[in-house]
Design a protein around this motif. Structure first.
Motif, PDB file in Angstrom:
ATOM      1  N   THR A 264       0.833  -1.208   0.000  1.00  0.00           N
ATOM      2  CA  THR A 264       0.000   0.000   0.000  1.00  0.00           C
ATOM      3  C   THR A 264       0.868   1.260   0.000  1.00  0.00           C
ATOM      4  OG1 THR A 264      -1.708  -1.184   1.220  1.00  0.00           O
ATOM      5  CG2 THR A 264      -1.842   1.215   1.228  1.00  0.00           C
ATOM      6  N   LEU A 265       1.926   1.256   0.817  1.00  0.00           N
ATOM      7  CA  LEU A 265       2.823   2.414   0.874  1.00  0.00           C
ATOM      8  C   LEU A 265       3.499   2.665  -0.470  1.00  0.00           C
ATOM      9  CD1 LEU A 265       4.507   1.929   4.378  1.00  0.00           C
ATOM     10  CD2 LEU A 265       2.899   3.722   3.716  1.00  0.00           C
ATOM     11  N   ILE A 266       3.939   1.594  -1.111  1.00  0.00           N
ATOM     12  CA  ILE A 266       4.592   1.734  -2.415  1.00  0.00           C
ATOM     13  C   ILE A 266       3.618   2.297  -3.444  1.00  0.00           C
ATOM     14  CG2 ILE A 266       5.629   0.449  -4.331  1.00  0.00           C
ATOM     15  CD1 ILE A 266       6.864  -1.425  -2.198  1.00  0.00           C
ATOM     16  N   ARG A 267       2.394   1.756  -3.455  1.00  0.00           N
ATOM     17  CA  ARG A 267       1.382   2.244  -4.398  1.00  0.00           C
ATOM     18  C   ARG A 267       1.072   3.720  -4.129  1.00  0.00           C
ATOM     19  NH1 ARG A 267      -2.219  -1.566  -3.749  1.00  0.00           N
ATOM     20  NH2 ARG A 267      -3.308  -0.512  -2.066  1.00  0.00           N
ATOM     21  N   ASN A 268       0.927   4.103  -2.859  1.00  0.00           N
ATOM     22  CA  ASN A 268       0.641   5.501  -2.518  1.00  0.00           C
ATOM     23  C   ASN A 268       1.817   6.424  -2.875  1.00  0.00           C
ATOM     24  OD1 ASN A 268      -1.850   4.752  -1.592  1.00  0.00           O
ATOM     25  ND2 ASN A 268      -1.295   4.788   0.574  1.00  0.00           N
ATOM     26  N   ALA A 269       3.034   5.938  -2.696  1.00  0.00           N
ATOM     27  CA  ALA A 269       4.214   6.751  -3.040  1.00  0.00           C
ATOM     28  C   ALA A 269       4.259   7.008  -4.542  1.00  0.00           C
ATOM     29  CB  ALA A 269       5.489   6.046  -2.574  1.00  0.00           C
ATOM     30  N   ARG A 270       3.889   6.012  -5.330  1.00  0.00           N
ATOM     31  CA  ARG A 270       3.862   6.194  -6.786  1.00  0.00           C
ATOM     32  C   ARG A 270       2.813   7.229  -7.178  1.00  0.00           C
ATOM     33  NH1 ARG A 270       4.212  -0.236  -8.220  1.00  0.00           N
ATOM     34  NH2 ARG A 270       6.465  -0.449  -7.881  1.00  0.00           N
ATOM     35  N   LYS A 271       1.631   7.155  -6.541  1.00  0.00           N
ATOM     36  CA  LYS A 271       0.567   8.124  -6.834  1.00  0.00           C
ATOM     37  C   LYS A 271       0.996   9.534  -6.435  1.00  0.00           C
ATOM     38  CE  LYS A 271      -3.467   5.122  -6.395  1.00  0.00           C
ATOM     39  NZ  LYS A 271      -4.665   4.824  -5.575  1.00  0.00           N
ATOM     40  N   GLU A 272       1.640   9.656  -5.263  1.00  0.00           N
ATOM     41  CA  GLU A 272       2.101  10.969  -4.799  1.00  0.00           C
ATOM     42  C   GLU A 272       3.082  11.586  -5.800  1.00  0.00           C
ATOM     43  OE1 GLU A 272       1.928   9.997   0.001  1.00  0.00           O
ATOM     44  OE2 GLU A 272       3.854  10.083  -1.030  1.00  0.00           O
ATOM     45  N   LYS A 273       3.946  10.744  -6.331  1.00  0.00           N
ATOM     46  CA  LYS A 273       4.941  11.238  -7.290  1.00  0.00           C
ATOM     47  C   LYS A 273       4.256  11.692  -8.581  1.00  0.00           C
ATOM     48  CE  LYS A 273       9.419  10.059  -9.234  1.00  0.00           C
ATOM     49  NZ  LYS A 273      10.445   9.040  -9.350  1.00  0.00           N
ATOM     50  N   GLU A 274       3.292  10.916  -9.063  1.00  0.00           N
ATOM     51  CA  GLU A 274       2.586  11.263 -10.297  1.00  0.00           C
ATOM     52  C   GLU A 274       1.793  12.557 -10.148  1.00  0.00           C
ATOM     53  OE1 GLU A 274       0.076   7.987 -11.326  1.00  0.00           O
ATOM     54  OE2 GLU A 274       1.770   6.630 -11.667  1.00  0.00           O
ATOM     55  N   GLN A 275       1.156  12.734  -8.992  1.00  0.00           N
ATOM     56  CA  GLN A 275       0.271  13.875  -8.782  1.00  0.00           C
ATOM     57  C   GLN A 275       0.977  15.057  -8.099  1.00  0.00           C
ATOM     58  OE1 GLN A 275      -2.932  12.166  -6.546  1.00  0.00           O
ATOM     59  NE2 GLN A 275      -3.628  10.885  -8.246  1.00  0.00           N
ATOM     60  N   ASN A 276       2.298  14.967  -7.923  1.00  0.00           N
ATOM     61  CA  ASN A 276       3.091  16.024  -7.275  1.00  0.00           C
ATOM     62  C   ASN A 276       2.544  16.403  -5.902  1.00  0.00           C
ATOM     63  OD1 ASN A 276       4.995  16.235  -9.322  1.00  0.00           O
ATOM     64  ND2 ASN A 276       3.734  17.693 -10.469  1.00  0.00           N
ATOM     65  N   LYS A 277       2.160  15.391  -5.141  1.00  0.00           N
ATOM     66  CA  LYS A 277       1.674  15.612  -3.786  1.00  0.00           C
ATOM     67  C   LYS A 277       2.843  15.509  -2.808  1.00  0.00           C
ATOM     68  CE  LYS A 277      -3.108  14.123  -4.227  1.00  0.00           C
ATOM     69  NZ  LYS A 277      -4.130  13.244  -3.657  1.00  0.00           N
ATOM     70  N   PRO A 278       2.641  15.963  -1.573  1.00  0.00           N
ATOM     71  CA  PRO A 278       3.702  15.819  -0.563  1.00  0.00           C
ATOM     72  C   PRO A 278       4.058  14.336  -0.362  1.00  0.00           C
ATOM     73  CG  PRO A 278       2.008  17.309   0.219  1.00  0.00           C
ATOM     74  CD  PRO A 278       1.506  16.714  -1.061  1.00  0.00           C
ATOM     75  N   PRO A 279       5.340  14.021  -0.170  1.00  0.00           N
ATOM     76  CA  PRO A 279       5.792  12.621  -0.135  1.00  0.00           C
ATOM     77  C   PRO A 279       5.580  11.932   1.222  1.00  0.00           C
ATOM     78  CG  PRO A 279       7.659  14.075   0.066  1.00  0.00           C
ATOM     79  CD  PRO A 279       6.459  14.951  -0.132  1.00  0.00           C
ATOM     80  N   LYS A 280       4.337  11.826   1.656  1.00  0.00           N
ATOM     81  CA  LYS A 280       4.038  11.201   2.954  1.00  0.00           C
ATOM     82  C   LYS A 280       4.364   9.702   2.937  1.00  0.00           C
ATOM     83  CE  LYS A 280       0.300  10.528   6.235  1.00  0.00           C
ATOM     84  NZ  LYS A 280      -1.126  10.667   6.486  1.00  0.00           N
ATOM     85  N   ALA A 281       3.855   8.967   1.974  1.00  0.00           N
ATOM     86  CA  ALA A 281       4.105   7.522   1.894  1.00  0.00           C
ATOM     87  C   ALA A 281       5.575   7.246   1.589  1.00  0.00           C
ATOM     88  CB  ALA A 281       3.217   6.887   0.837  1.00  0.00           C
TER      89      ALA A 281
END
Length: 174
Positions: A144-161
């Protein structure tokens, strides 16, 4: 002493100890050593074999705010360090090298964890190998963390995961 015939100045015998330039180089080296000691944390400073006068002076360096006062204080530290003999300086340098070596090892470990985290996010093959090596880890949470980190990177969100993966890897003792 003999007089030099041309200018009638006395000749100075050779080998009367270190030259003035050599003494100045030694003084500068000791002052730099004192500056390195002043940059250490208070816990690390306690492990250095110094007498109390020098330890207190080094500890006081962090309390001084004025630039000129700091410069004068560093010169004072250099003066205190000149009173130490070569054996004491060698013991101080040896302990300082040990402290800085631990710091370098810790830095290398953090770099390894960062690159491992980046590889986990980059491809699933690394995660599959990680599952084989650490079967008792919480696989679902990591996925789940890996999937969320990938989404954060794609959407330029803060890198929480992204940060959470690092924390989990560090707790695992990789």
């Amino acid at each position: 002493m003999h007089l030099n015939e041309k200018n009638r100045t006395p000749k100075v015998p050779e080998d009367e100890g270190p030259s003035k330039s050599e003494l100045k180089r030694q003084m500068t080296e000791r002052q730099k050593l004192a500056e390195v000691l002043a940059a250490l944390s208070s816990d690390a400073l306690k492990t250095i074999p110094l007498d109390e006068t020098i330890k207190n002076a080094v500890a006081e360096t962090n309390r001084i705010k004025s630039f000129e006062a700091i410069r004068r204080h560093k010169q004072y530290l250099g003066k205190l360090m000149r009173a130490l003999d070569d054996e004491e300086l060698e013991a101080i340098q040896k302990r300082l090298d040990a402290i800085q070596g631990v710091s370098k090892a810790e830095t290398a470990k953090l770099h390894f964890l960062e690159s491992y985290r980046d590889r986990l996010i980059a491809n699933d093959e690394t995660f599959t190998k990680m599952i084989e090596q650490y079967p008792d880890m919480d696989i679902q949470n990591m996925r789940t963390l890996i999937r969320n980190a990938r989404k954060e990177k794609e959407q330029n969100k803060p890198p929480k995961a992204y940060r959470e993966i690092f924390r989990v890897l560090k707790e695992m003792g990789l």
